[in-house]
Design an enzyme around this catalytic site. Structure first.
Site, short mmCIF file in Angstrom:
data_model
loop_
_atom_site.label_atom_id
_atom_site.label_comp_id
_atom_site.label_asym_id
_atom_site.label_seq_id
_atom_site.Cartn_x
_atom_site.Cartn_y
_atom_site.Cartn_z
N HIS A 1 1.47 4.65 -2.86
CA HIS A 1 1.47 5.98 -2.56
C HIS A 1 2.79 6.04 -3.44
O HIS A 1 2.06 7.75 -4.43
CB HIS A 1 1.15 6.32 -1.14
CG HIS A 1 0.38 6.29 -0.71
ND1 HIS A 1 -0.64 7.01 -0.88
CD2 HIS A 1 -0.24 5.38 0.43
CE1 HIS A 1 -1.96 6.94 0.18
NE2 HIS A 1 -1.34 6.10 0.51
N HIS B 1 0.79 -1.02 0.10
CA HIS B 1 -0.02 -0.05 -0.13
C HIS B 1 0.93 1.02 -0.61
O HIS B 1 0.12 2.18 -0.57
CB HIS B 1 -0.62 -0.19 1.15
CG HIS B 1 -1.86 1.43 1.49
ND1 HIS B 1 -2.54 1.40 1.62
CD2 HIS B 1 -1.18 2.73 1.63
CE1 HIS B 1 -3.22 2.60 1.65
NE2 HIS B 1 -2.11 3.36 2.15
N GLU B 2 1.90 1.54 0.71
CA GLU B 2 2.78 2.24 0.71
C GLU B 2 3.79 2.80 -0.11
O GLU B 2 4.20 4.08 -1.22
CB GLU B 2 3.23 2.40 2.15
CG GLU B 2 3.41 2.24 3.47
CD GLU B 2 2.33 3.31 3.88
OE1 GLU B 2 2.74 4.35 3.34
OE2 GLU B 2 1.12 3.10 4.25
#
Length: 285
Positions: free
Chosen positions: A135, A131-132
């Site tokens: 980003h 998820h990071e």
């Protein structure tokens, strides 16, 4: 695609709001000055916000020797995402949380609290770091930095209008009632737009992270666990610097409020439902 279109529209809205307030304060000259100030603030944030945030949270950089399992996990996921290897940091905090920062993929960093490493399984942790990295891949750090800067600048301009009034195109004093209305409503509008941008980017990072890891159910399980643990564990640094809350995978701040409008993150239940739908259908669009 919908989240990207929504983000573009919201970014246009917050920029327009900033310029309009500048125009109300000083006419066309005020609009120009407001735009130049915004560009200067965004430039500073673009280059230095990552260093400031990592220092603020006392994040310690780690490598394969000091955190072998965590570091290798990030490297494997970065390879899957076709990203350069980011710098990897640990934050000595009990609350389970994580964030990404950096002006572009070539200068990115990911950070996780020691609490999240204790609470999550390796599979769940892979979901979080994917998820990071999503980003990073989507350049969400730049988007969130600009939106936060613009929201802060709107608030500053509104305060200026409250105390010093404004001028119309002919240099005459502006309507004082209009100035008060702007001072009261503009910061709220700016904050609402900023938070809507943040929520849209979180949904997109959930989708992108599930695609990178190939395991949306792992991220869904991680979000459920983080939500349950984080609500009962204070995060002092985040409480002292609430503007950084939007960076985290889960809102680190205590307290309630109007959940849907004034939250930097979507409802955890909705995020989990979307991820479970991806797991069931195998579709990431």
């Amino acid at each position: 695609m919908f989240n990207w279109v929504k983000t573009a529209m919201l970014m246009a809205a917050i920029t327009a709001l900033f310029i309009v307030i500048g125009g109300m304060i000083g006419g066309s000259r005020g609009m120009t000055i407001a735009l130049l100030i915004a560009l200067g603030m965004n430039f500073f944030s673009y280059w230095f916000s990552d260093k400031m945030v990592l220092r603020m949270y006392n994040a310690q950089e780690v490598d394969e020797a000091t955190a072998p399992q965590f570091y290798r996990m990030v490297r494997e996921l970065a390879t899957r995402a076709n990203l350069p290897m980011p710098r990897v940091y640990l934050i000595d905090e009990n609350q389970p949380n994580a964030f990404a920062t950096g002006r572009n993929p070539e200068h990115a960093a990911v950070a996780a609290t020691t609490g999240i490493l204790r609470v999550l399984s390796e599979r769940e942790m892979r979901g979080v770091m994917a998820h990071e990295l999503a980003h990073v891949k989507h350049r969400d750090i730049l988007i969130s930095t600009i939106s936060a800067t613009m929201a802060g600048a709107i608030s500053a301009l509104a305060n200026f209008a409250m105390f010093f009034g404004g001028r119309d195109e002919n240099g005459r004093p502006a309507n004082p009632i209009a100035g008060i209305a702007v001072a009261l409503l503009a910061p709220i509008a700016g904050a609402l737009i900023q938070m809507a941008i943040s929520r849209a980017r979180e949904f997109e990072a959930d989708r992108g992270g599930a695609q990178i890891s190939g395991d949306p159910q792992a991220l869904a399980s991680a979000l459920d666990k983080i939500h349950r643990y984080a609500s009962g564990i204070p995060f002092q640094t985040a409480e002292e610097h609430p503007a950084t809350a939007q960076m985290m995978i889960m809102n680190p701040l205590s307290g309630g409020g109007l959940q849907n409008l004034f939250s930097t993150h979507p409802a955890t239940e909705e995020r989990i439902a979307r991820l479970m739908d991806m797991a069931r259908t195998g579709r990431f669009d």
